[in-house]
Design an enzyme around this catalytic site. Structure first.
Site, PDB file in Angstrom:
ATOM      1  N   HIS A 135      -4.210   5.918   2.643  1.00 34.65           N
ATOM      2  CA  HIS A 135      -3.167   4.671   2.510  1.00 34.65           C
ATOM      3  C   HIS A 135      -3.919   3.528   2.104  1.00 34.65           C
ATOM      4  O   HIS A 135      -4.869   3.045   3.010  1.00 34.65           O
ATOM      5  CB  HIS A 135      -2.331   4.471   3.820  1.00 34.65           C
ATOM      6  CG  HIS A 135      -1.442   3.321   3.629  1.00 34.65           C
ATOM      7  ND1 HIS A 135      -1.152   2.243   4.615  1.00 34.65           N
ATOM      8  CD2 HIS A 135      -0.396   3.203   3.028  1.00 34.65           C
ATOM      9  CE1 HIS A 135      -0.229   1.607   4.558  1.00 34.65           C
ATOM     10  NE2 HIS A 135       0.421   2.049   2.879  1.00 34.65           N
ATOM     11  N   HIS A 164      -1.417  -5.202  -2.008  1.00 36.96           N
ATOM     12  CA  HIS A 164      -0.277  -4.747  -1.299  1.00 36.96           C
ATOM     13  C   HIS A 164       0.605  -5.826  -1.082  1.00 36.96           C
ATOM     14  O   HIS A 164       1.970  -5.806  -1.652  1.00 36.96           O
ATOM     15  CB  HIS A 164      -0.321  -4.220   0.125  1.00 36.96           C
ATOM     16  CG  HIS A 164       1.072  -3.653   0.774  1.00 36.96           C
ATOM     17  ND1 HIS A 164       1.355  -4.474   1.581  1.00 36.96           N
ATOM     18  CD2 HIS A 164       1.708  -2.730   0.646  1.00 36.96           C
ATOM     19  CE1 HIS A 164       2.526  -3.703   2.206  1.00 36.96           C
ATOM     20  NE2 HIS A 164       2.715  -2.599   1.666  1.00 36.96           N
TER      21      HIS A 164
END
Length: 271
Positions: A39, A83
């Site tokens: 991730h 992100h």
């Protein structure tokens, strides 16, 4: 009575039409199935290796993991890997990513360390096609530009990749403009869409945007699935889970899902 049955049948067919995912050949999905995906790269919980940093992606490559990453635009139109919409959590700077130029963003350390926000091209150069990528496009005011520029960069890249987004209009853009690229719909439970109006949160949490995007995989979060998502999965798209942690039943996740996005533990690269 017959009229009621006809109406009910029509409603069922309408629901199935709305949530139906897109068609895909098994050969298209094969490069992405059975992988554990780091991730935002293989970053560390103590932030010594920052998320979405070049060392995090290099570490994932070295360990043999696939990886999931996030792209968005800087103010001057560079495709960067980061992100959050805002910078404060990772850099300590207040403001949105797209409010700063690439040169300005380069002055902001990630997690207080030596690394800076990378360009998407820099990440692709590190990965070099060695393991598969799941590229999440962040939704914002310049979606079309982000889609166009990301697609152009991916067309020059030699290696397995697929794209995904929480925004079904972004996924639909790839359906219409790059139907050969495997595309996925990110989704989660209604309660996770706290900043959205309730009707939009309901639609997104039920994958009702599938009628626009026809995603070929569904990436679902850790919360309980609703009936609509289960119906969509019954059509047989690839299933991806996000985000797995060591305290979960990771073996069960790997048995249920075609791909598992993980962080902060070390599963086998393939399963």
């Amino acid at each position: 009575m017959i009229e009621i049955l006809i109406v009910l049948a029509a409603l069922v067919l309408a629901v199935l039409f709305v949530v139906r995912p897109g068609r895909v050949r098994p050969a298209q999905l094969a490069p992405f199935q059975g992988w554990n995906y780091a991730h935002r790269g293989l970053h560390t919980q103590d932030k010594q290796v920052a998320e979405n940093s070049l060392p995090a992606f290099a570490a994932a490559v070295a360990a043999g993991y696939g990886m999931e990453l996030d792209v968005q635009l800087s103010k001057d139109g560079q495709v960067v890997v980061f992100h959050d919409d805002t910078l404060d959590r990772v850099t300590g700077v207040q403001g949105r990513v797209d409010a700063f130029t690439w040169e300005e963003l380069q002055k902001m350390p990630l997690c207080g360390g030596a690394e800076r926000m990378p360009l998407f091209t820099e990440v692709l150069a590190v990965v070099e096609g060695k393991t598969p990528l799941i590229v999440e496009l962040k939704s914002g005011p310049r979606n079309r530009e982000l889609c166009q520029k990301t697609l152009a960069l991916l067309r020059e890249y030699e290696g397995p990749f697929c794209v995904e987004s929480f925004d079904p209009t972004v996924v639909a853009w790839f359906k219409n403009n790059a139907p050969d690229i495997v595309r996925g719909q990110l989704a989660d439970d209604f309660g996770s869409y706290k900043k959205m109006p309730a009707p939009m949160a309901f639609a997104l949490s039920r994958c009702l945007g599938n009628c626009l995007a026809r995603p070929q995989f569904i990436a679902w979060g850790p919360r309980k699935k609703n009936v609509m998502v289960k119906l969509a999965e019954a059509f047989g798209p690839m299933k991806v889970f996000w985000t797995a942690h060591a305290d979960m039943d990771t073996e069960a996740l790997q048995a249920e899902y075609d791909g598992v996005i993980f962080e902060f533990y070390a599963p086998p690269p393939r399963y």
